[in-house]
Design an enzyme around this catalytic site. Structure first.
Site, PDB file in Angstrom:
ATOM      1  CB  SER A   1     -11.406  10.466   6.406  1.00  0.00           C
ATOM      2  OG  SER A   1     -10.064  10.738   7.059  1.00  0.00           O
ATOM      3  CE  LYS A   2      -8.048  15.023   1.222  1.00  0.00           C
ATOM      4  NZ  LYS A   2      -8.410  16.384   0.525  1.00  0.00           N
ATOM      5  NE  ARG A   3      -9.378  15.267   7.640  1.00  0.00           N
ATOM      6  CZ  ARG A   3     -10.188  15.455   6.859  1.00  0.00           C
ATOM      7  NH1 ARG A   3      -9.915  16.117   5.590  1.00  0.00           N
ATOM      8  NH2 ARG A   3     -11.413  15.202   7.113  1.00  0.00           N
TER       9      ARG A   3
ATOM     10  N   GLY B   1      -5.395   8.175   4.902  1.00  0.00           N
ATOM     11  CA  GLY B   1      -4.522   7.722   3.928  1.00  0.00           C
ATOM     12  C   GLY B   1      -3.592   8.487   4.003  1.00  0.00           C
TER      13      GLY B   1
END
Ligand code: GLU
Length: 507
Positions: A265-267, A269
């Site tokens: 997920s973006k998180r 990263g």
């Protein structure tokens, strides 16, 4: 041509483009190229509540950067325009009406309060979140339960409604997935999804089926997260009488967190310090700016290469590919079912490999802004190209070039002399003073080295003891290309200056 391959990427423009999205693009693109087919980009923007300013342009920018342009799109309309679902709004209603007339869909007039009440009153421990389905639909305000007159009256009065699919009871929906083989879903666990919303817009489920049909899509590849929606889509293809034209499906494996525990997920990263989006995304609402692979210093061809290996393998040891090679080699048979773990170190290795293969002039053009951002002005582009050639093997990211090559354009700010100082002697000072005095510009690093070796012998000092101090004087630290190559590059005058200021620190 009837049997021509037509594939599509169908993003909803709601934010940054995740690397999984670009991989879906890539697999579509490669499949189209391999089969001399057409790659369609269709913008699925029917959910107005999720509209995000700039998100569509951003998708195009990402595809341009990655070198994966669509053959047909809102920007390059083919025979099936428009390519933006919001502009196709009038096309969908007739199919919703056909489904109602056939008894495969129905009007539902329930208000949000009524829906809430149903969820509350039907909640049991076995069924904690009751859905609108074959068990509950008989208790709701819809055209299955109301008389024809009542329905007509409500419609005439302009009472808001949605159209829902009537999922059959006790059936098993089968389809063949090109990656996963036979897939079956029990219809009893699938709810009666909304097909047409109260604003007259189709939902994704209706629009995706209608458009795949109207746009003559032959193969639909999408992420594994869409697998639960497949039975709804398959039922719609059947109900609308289009089963013979249904595309072949392939649900692509998830891209997993580095530890393999769940979808990347973006998180993840943000937490682990690597990019997840293709390019920088600025959230127009929060103003949050998130770097992408591009800004982190990836080459597009490396990005594409690392993506293809997340889920596909060539069946050989080869790891580095160009897009052209992939367009020949790619096949869905070599896409695996299991999720692919994302490994940032490996991603950087792919980039390093592509940096080695990239043209130096091109690299110089790409890295020049990084130098300028650091206040290093490059007046001679040819010099930058030479510098790039000297240091590229040490660079994993384009952003590494400044660190690896700044000293070729300006003296280092700091000299890491800690390891040199304890072993420093006046003889060494004498050596460097004399050697640098004799130094002259030359393009020949071997001549420079010979003169250095000779001078060291004259001073009775082992050359080996002088090399590291020389490197630190010129570079600032224990890294960089060959010292004599550095001297030929920066020239005798600059070398003398750097040696002299280092000697002051060592005195
Ligand atoms: N609009 C969907 C998305 O946002 C498309 C899914 C599909 O390809 O069917 O990914």
């Amino acid at each position: 041509m009837e049997n021509q391959v037509r594939v599509r990427f169908a993003p909803s423009p709601t934010g940054g483009l995740h690397l999984g999205g670009v991989r879906t693009v890539l697999f579509n693109y490669l499949f189209a190229k391999k089969h001399k087919g057409t790659f369609v980009l269709r913008v699925e923007d029917t959910d107005q509540t999720r509209f995000v300013e700039g998100a569509e342009d951003y998708i195009f920018d990402c595809l341009d950067w990655a070198g994966l342009p669509a053959d047909e799109s809102p920007r390059k309309p083919g025979d099936f325009a428009p390519y933006r679902q919001s502009e196709r709004k009038p096309m969908y209603r007739q199919y919703a009406e056909q489904l109602i007339a056939q008894g495969n869909a129905y009007y539902a007039f329930d208000t949000p309060e009524e829906l809430e009440k149903m969820r509350e009153s039907l909640k049991t421990t076995e069924n904690p979140s009751p859905q609108y389905d074959h068990r509950t639909r008989s208790q709701m305000r819809n055209s299955l339960n109301l008389s024809t007159e009542e329905v007509k009256a409500l419609l005439d009065a302009g009472v808001p409604y949605v159209v829902r699919i009537k999922m059959p009871e006790n059936e098993t929906v089968h389809f063949t997935d090109l990656i996963r083989g036979d897939i079956s879903h029990e219809t009893n666990v699938v709810d009666d999804k909304v097909l047409l919303k109260s604003d007259g817009m189709p939902t994704y489920h209706l629009a995706v089926v209608v458009d795949d049909y109207l746009m003559k899509i032959t193969h639909a590849f999408r992420g594994e997260e869409w697998l639960p929606s497949a039975p709804i889509h398959i039922m719609l293809w059947k109900y609308l009488g289009w089963e013979a034209e249904m595309p072949k499906w392939a649900h692509l494996p998830l891209i997993l967190k580095p530890d393999g525990n769940g979808k990347l997920s973006k998180r993840d990263g943000e937490r682990l310090g690597f990019p997840v989006f293709a390019m920088e995304w600025k959230d127009p609402k929060s103003g949050e700016l998130i770097d992408g692979f591009k800004e982190k210093g990836f080459l597009p061809e490396a990005f594409v290469n690392l993506l293809v290996m997340l889920g596909w393998n060539p069946g050989t040891e080869q790891e580095i590919f160009t897009l052209e090679e992939l367009s020949e080699l790619f096949s869905l048979e070599r896409v695996h079912k299991g999720g692919a773990k994302f490994d940032y170190e490996k991603a950087k290795w792919y980039n390093q490999q592509h940096i080695q293969r990239a043209d130096n002039d091109r690299l110089a053009g790409l890295v020049k802004p990084y130098f300028e951002a650091k206040g290093i002005s490059i007046t001679d582009d040819q010099k930058l190209t030479e510098a790039v050639a000297m240091v590229k093997e040490r660079c994993h990211l384009l952003t590494d070039f400044t660190e690896q090559a700044s000293f070729l354009f300006q003296a280092p700010d700091h000299l890491d002399l800690d390891a040199v100082k304890p072993k420093w002697t006046t003889e060494k000072t004498a050596f460097f003073t004399e050697w640098s005095e004799t130094l002259q510009d030359t393009a020949n690093a071997a001549d420079l080295e010979a003169a250095f070796t000779e001078c060291a012998a004259k001073h009775g000092i082992k050359k080996g003891e002088l090399m590291m101090p020389l490197r630190i004087m010129l570079v600032g630290g224990k890294f960089g290309p060959g010292v004599f190559d550095i001297i030929t590059f920066i020239g005798a005058a600059e070398t003398k200056k750097r040696v002299a200021s280092a000697l002051l620190l060592l005195a």
